[in-house]
Design an enzyme around this catalytic site. Sequence first.
Site, PDB file in Angstrom:
ATOM      1  N   THR A 122       0.818  -1.210   0.000  1.00  0.00           N
ATOM      2  CA  THR A 122       0.000   0.000   0.000  1.00  0.00           C
ATOM      3  C   THR A 122       0.854   1.263   0.000  1.00  0.00           C
ATOM      4  O   THR A 122       0.760   2.093  -0.908  1.00  0.00           O
ATOM      5  CB  THR A 122      -0.929  -0.007   1.231  1.00  0.00           C
ATOM      6  OG1 THR A 122      -1.723  -1.198   1.193  1.00  0.00           O
ATOM      7  CG2 THR A 122      -1.832   1.212   1.243  1.00  0.00           C
ATOM      8  N   HIS A 151      -4.845  -5.380  11.424  1.00  0.00           N
ATOM      9  CA  HIS A 151      -4.567  -3.945  11.423  1.00  0.00           C
ATOM     10  C   HIS A 151      -3.378  -3.627  12.335  1.00  0.00           C
ATOM     11  O   HIS A 151      -3.449  -2.702  13.143  1.00  0.00           O
ATOM     12  CB  HIS A 151      -5.795  -3.154  11.894  1.00  0.00           C
ATOM     13  CG  HIS A 151      -7.004  -3.352  11.046  1.00  0.00           C
ATOM     14  ND1 HIS A 151      -8.285  -3.238  11.524  1.00  0.00           N
ATOM     15  CD2 HIS A 151      -7.130  -3.659   9.734  1.00  0.00           C
ATOM     16  CE1 HIS A 151      -9.145  -3.462  10.543  1.00  0.00           C
ATOM     17  NE2 HIS A 151      -8.473  -3.735   9.448  1.00  0.00           N
ATOM     18  N   GLU A 196       9.916  -5.695  -4.197  1.00  0.00           N
ATOM     19  CA  GLU A 196       8.760  -6.345  -3.585  1.00  0.00           C
ATOM     20  C   GLU A 196       8.971  -7.869  -3.571  1.00  0.00           C
ATOM     21  O   GLU A 196       9.305  -8.460  -4.597  1.00  0.00           O
ATOM     22  CB  GLU A 196       7.475  -5.985  -4.354  1.00  0.00           C
ATOM     23  CG  GLU A 196       6.253  -6.837  -4.059  1.00  0.00           C
ATOM     24  CD  GLU A 196       5.833  -6.874  -2.582  1.00  0.00           C
ATOM     25  OE1 GLU A 196       5.842  -5.819  -1.912  1.00  0.00           O
ATOM     26  OE2 GLU A 196       5.504  -7.975  -2.096  1.00  0.00           O
ATOM     27  N   ALA A 236       2.499   1.541   7.771  1.00  0.00           N
ATOM     28  CA  ALA A 236       1.616   1.540   8.946  1.00  0.00           C
ATOM     29  C   ALA A 236       2.382   1.500  10.265  1.00  0.00           C
ATOM     30  O   ALA A 236       1.832   1.857  11.311  1.00  0.00           O
ATOM     31  CB  ALA A 236       0.664   0.343   8.860  1.00  0.00           C
ATOM     32  N   VAL A 296      14.083  -8.492   0.154  1.00  0.00           N
ATOM     33  CA  VAL A 296      15.157  -7.668   0.716  1.00  0.00           C
ATOM     34  C   VAL A 296      15.691  -8.349   1.972  1.00  0.00           C
ATOM     35  O   VAL A 296      14.929  -8.729   2.865  1.00  0.00           O
ATOM     36  CB  VAL A 296      14.652  -6.256   1.050  1.00  0.00           C
ATOM     37  CG1 VAL A 296      15.683  -5.489   1.877  1.00  0.00           C
ATOM     38  CG2 VAL A 296      14.318  -5.503  -0.226  1.00  0.00           C
ATOM     39  N   TRP A 354       1.879 -14.216   3.354  1.00  0.00           N
ATOM     40  CA  TRP A 354       3.114 -14.615   4.030  1.00  0.00           C
ATOM     41  C   TRP A 354       2.866 -15.774   5.002  1.00  0.00           C
ATOM     42  O   TRP A 354       3.785 -16.373   5.504  1.00  0.00           O
ATOM     43  CB  TRP A 354       3.694 -13.427   4.799  1.00  0.00           C
ATOM     44  CG  TRP A 354       4.317 -12.380   3.947  1.00  0.00           C
ATOM     45  CD1 TRP A 354       3.698 -11.289   3.404  1.00  0.00           C
ATOM     46  CD2 TRP A 354       5.684 -12.303   3.515  1.00  0.00           C
ATOM     47  NE1 TRP A 354       4.595 -10.539   2.678  1.00  0.00           N
ATOM     48  CE2 TRP A 354       5.827 -11.130   2.734  1.00  0.00           C
ATOM     49  CE3 TRP A 354       6.815 -13.105   3.734  1.00  0.00           C
ATOM     50  CZ2 TRP A 354       7.033 -10.743   2.163  1.00  0.00           C
ATOM     51  CZ3 TRP A 354       8.012 -12.708   3.169  1.00  0.00           C
ATOM     52  CH2 TRP A 354       8.116 -11.545   2.389  1.00  0.00           C
TER      53      TRP A 354
END
Length: 627
Positions: free
Chosen positions: A48, A562, A69, A595, A271, A109
């Site tokens: 996002t 969240h 990514e 986030a 990464v 994941w």
Amino acid sequence: MRILSGLGPVFPLLLATAVLSVDPAPSPTDPKDFAAVDFDFIVIGGGTSGLVVAERLTENPSVVVGVIEAGEYRPGDPLILIPGSSGPAVLGVNSQNSSNLQNNPIYDWRFESTPQPNLDGTQIRYPRGKVIWQRASGVEYDLWESAFKNPGWNFANMLPFFKKVENWTPPNFLNPGMVSSQALRNAHGTSGPVNVSYNTYRPTTEVPCVEAGNDLGLVSSSDPDSGNGTGLILQARNVNPVTGFRVYAGPAYFEPHVSRPNLKLVSSALVTKINFASGHGSLTAVSVDYVSNNVTYTAKASKEIILAAGTIQTPQVLELSGVGNKTLLSSLGIKTLLDVPLIGENLQDHPVTYSDFEVDDGILTLDDLSFNATFANDAIQGFNKSATGPLSYTAGVIGPSTMQSLTASAAEFKTLMTTLSQYVETTKPKTPLHAAQIKASQDALNAGKIAWIELVMEPLGGIVSVPAVNTSYMTVVSILLHPFARGSVHIQSSDPTVAPLIDPNFMDNAFDIQALIRSSQFTQRMVALTNVTKGPNSPSASVQSDADFDTYIREHTGSTAHPLGTMAMAPQEMGGVVDSHLRVYGLKNVRVVDASIIPFTLSTAIMQTVFAVAEKAASIIQQDNHI
Ligand SMILES: Cc1cc2nc3c(=O)[nH]c(=O)nc-3n(C[C@H](O)[C@H](O)[C@H](O)COP(=O)(O)OP(=O)(O)OC[C@H]3O[C@@H](n4cnc5c(N)ncnc54)[C@H](O)[C@@H]3O)c2cc1C
Ligand SMILES: *[C@@H]1O[C@H](CO)[C@@H](O)[C@H](O)[C@H]1NC(C)=O
Ligand SMILES: *[C@@H]1O[C@H](CO)[C@@H](O)[C@H](O)[C@H]1NC(C)=O
Ligand SMILES: *[C@@H]1O[C@H](CO)[C@@H](O)[C@H](O)[C@H]1NC(C)=O
Ligand SMILES: *[C@@H]1O[C@H](CO)[C@@H](O)[C@H](O)[C@H]1NC(C)=O
Ligand SMILES: *[C@@H]1O[C@H](CO)[C@@H](O)[C@H](O)[C@H]1NC(C)=O
Ligand SMILES: *[C@@H]1O[C@H](CO)[C@@H](O)[C@H](O)[C@H]1NC(C)=O
Ligand SMILES: *[C@@H]1O[C@H](CO)[C@@H](O)[C@H](O)[C@H]1NC(C)=O
Ligand SMILES: *[C@@H]1O[C@H](CO)[C@@H](O)[C@H](O)[C@H]1NC(C)=O
Ligand SMILES: *[C@@H]1O[C@H](CO)[C@@H](O)[C@H](O)[C@H]1NC(C)=O
């Protein structure tokens, strides 16, 4: 060990593939070619936030940005695009079910939490996938500036960025108590990249739920987005109203710009490390190592490294790179370049519990898709022809509610506040930031300023119980929006492919569980008033007392996915990890835009806020670099 999944409707892949064909694509940039580019900025994570920042920075053709990514590049994948396919993982159906989006290694994941001691040892899944488009109350964003001391971060300053993201279409129907609102229009943008619309399919259970909620004191609200998110509301969603497809950062911010020569994205590339220049004083990041097809490459950036790997993996990448808690890193054999013990701490997430009810005969819910061939066929045709019908459905009515409105009496509310006072008196804050969070929570609870629990009315079963054959249900979801629990996420190995330890620490205190007990009992009262069900299924009608609900909830709690706060934005002396320009303290040119920087959890699903944070981050980066 039981494993409990998140929420989401239950549809077989079959329905999704009937409408579209899967179209996997190779990495937009070859991993070797990517390593040969001289980047200005490298963005770690193409989710996002990462794609928003990459898109905005490359609007200037002289700025060269590379995005790395780990996931596959899958434009046009029906499992991602069709709102109704974003579920489920029925309780008990765990393991690798490739018919589902969640828990499928191509999309997910497949993280799980550590066994939660206060949930009977349950391991909670951390899956991916998103559609609820929601904003918190204004006072919550104002706290970022006033209580957590981040100049420039308040609701008024965020509003232009909320709008910049959106291409908003108004709802085409309203529920009882709601009126067409000019304020709602004014709160939204109409020329941004993310198409936002409202659910158009109205299940039979919906209006009775609104009326019953109204009868019990939940007030319908026509404008949840101008600063007061509390009330029974029509839920917006990031879905293109014309195609019915889910809109996320890929199609909105990346795909239209895939041919920009200054924007490169390498997918299926993990990464493993940020490399720093060995010099005096402040550490300067110079390059990033990534692994693709078992080959390690290094890509260089001359200006900044931007972390957008999310709340769970941004701390992981930094810890693997030697930035984190020295004691922990040493124990794993990683050389510490910078001792930052608070990286990965302050983890907050929304725990969720569920109650389901068998509906009366003759009432069709989304469950009927799996055993009524006529209904299922109509659904496929409806979606194919006009992006409508049950396959287009996303939660239409939700009720972010104060604890005052969910308790049965003033006395019950007072008892709850006594539990809160006891919690506050006996809890030693971990940091000044934590102390400020507790104070803000207590103040908001006492005054009923913000919603504490969100009720979501789902016209289906199978989330919290295994449905009986040919039987239809509705489920009311209770999401605890501001838990007092604080958890952490840290690496457990120097191997970048080993998942980090995720510990949300759910229900570690009496207040959090009591709030969910009150909400579950409210749910029973509300659903009884709807007149559309045969009564409770899970929990069964015999679950009544606080003690019974306590046991039930501990056995049936999941995560709404969240998580935030592990790289908290606040002054260093308060316990912050990034400053108000999102720079990691002690590192010269590393920013975090995802986030993880949100200092305090919100009374809402967080994705819209993550988009707005990323938009504001891009603007800050442009100003700081004069680009
Ligand atoms: C199942 C589910 C449902 C959700 N539903 C909603 C919803 O309805 N409404 C809502 O508001 N929010 C929802 N959310 C939350 C919302 O999706 C997230 O808060 C938001 O996407 C977070 O954005 P981010 O940029 O921080 O991280 P992400 O979007 O997770 O992006 C991080 C990216 O970094 C990549 N990455 C991580 N580590 C590495 C590495 N080492 N190397 C390379 N790449 C890496 C990841 O693959 C990922 O693409 C949901 C989340 C989940 C999981
Ligand atoms: C996988 O999910 C599908 C649809 O939800 C279900 O029919 C099937 O039985 C599941 N398979 C396994 C192995 O759990
Ligand atoms: C959807 O519509 C197209 C034509 O618009 C048709 O070719 C296709 O078969 C339809 N798919 C289904 C599942 O009905
Ligand atoms: C959003 O809608 C516009 C038309 O209003 C369209 O051009 C665009 O392609 C849509 N974007 C996405 C990602 O669906
Ligand atoms: C990856 O490379 C290592 C050695 O570099 C080798 O041992 C391993 O088998 C390889 N794995 C795969 C999946 O090719
Ligand atoms: C740092 O890690 C050690 C070892 O895991 C732990 O005991 C300590 O509490 C951690 N510090 C912080 C601030 O979390
Ligand atoms: C099956 O669905 C159709 C609507 O598509 C409905 O008319 C019919 O009553 C349903 N059948 C049953 C047994 O519920
Ligand atoms: C927010 O709006 C709801 C619904 O209209 C209302 O009941 C509530 O009092 C409002 N809250 C605040 C703090 O103004
Ligand atoms: C369930 O419904 C299907 C189709 O409507 C029917 O063939 C089957 O016999 C039913 N099963 C039971 C156990 O009622
Ligand atoms: C449920 O039935 C009762 C009694 O008939 C009625 O008063 C109430 O309005 C009904 N509730 C709804 C939501 O229809």
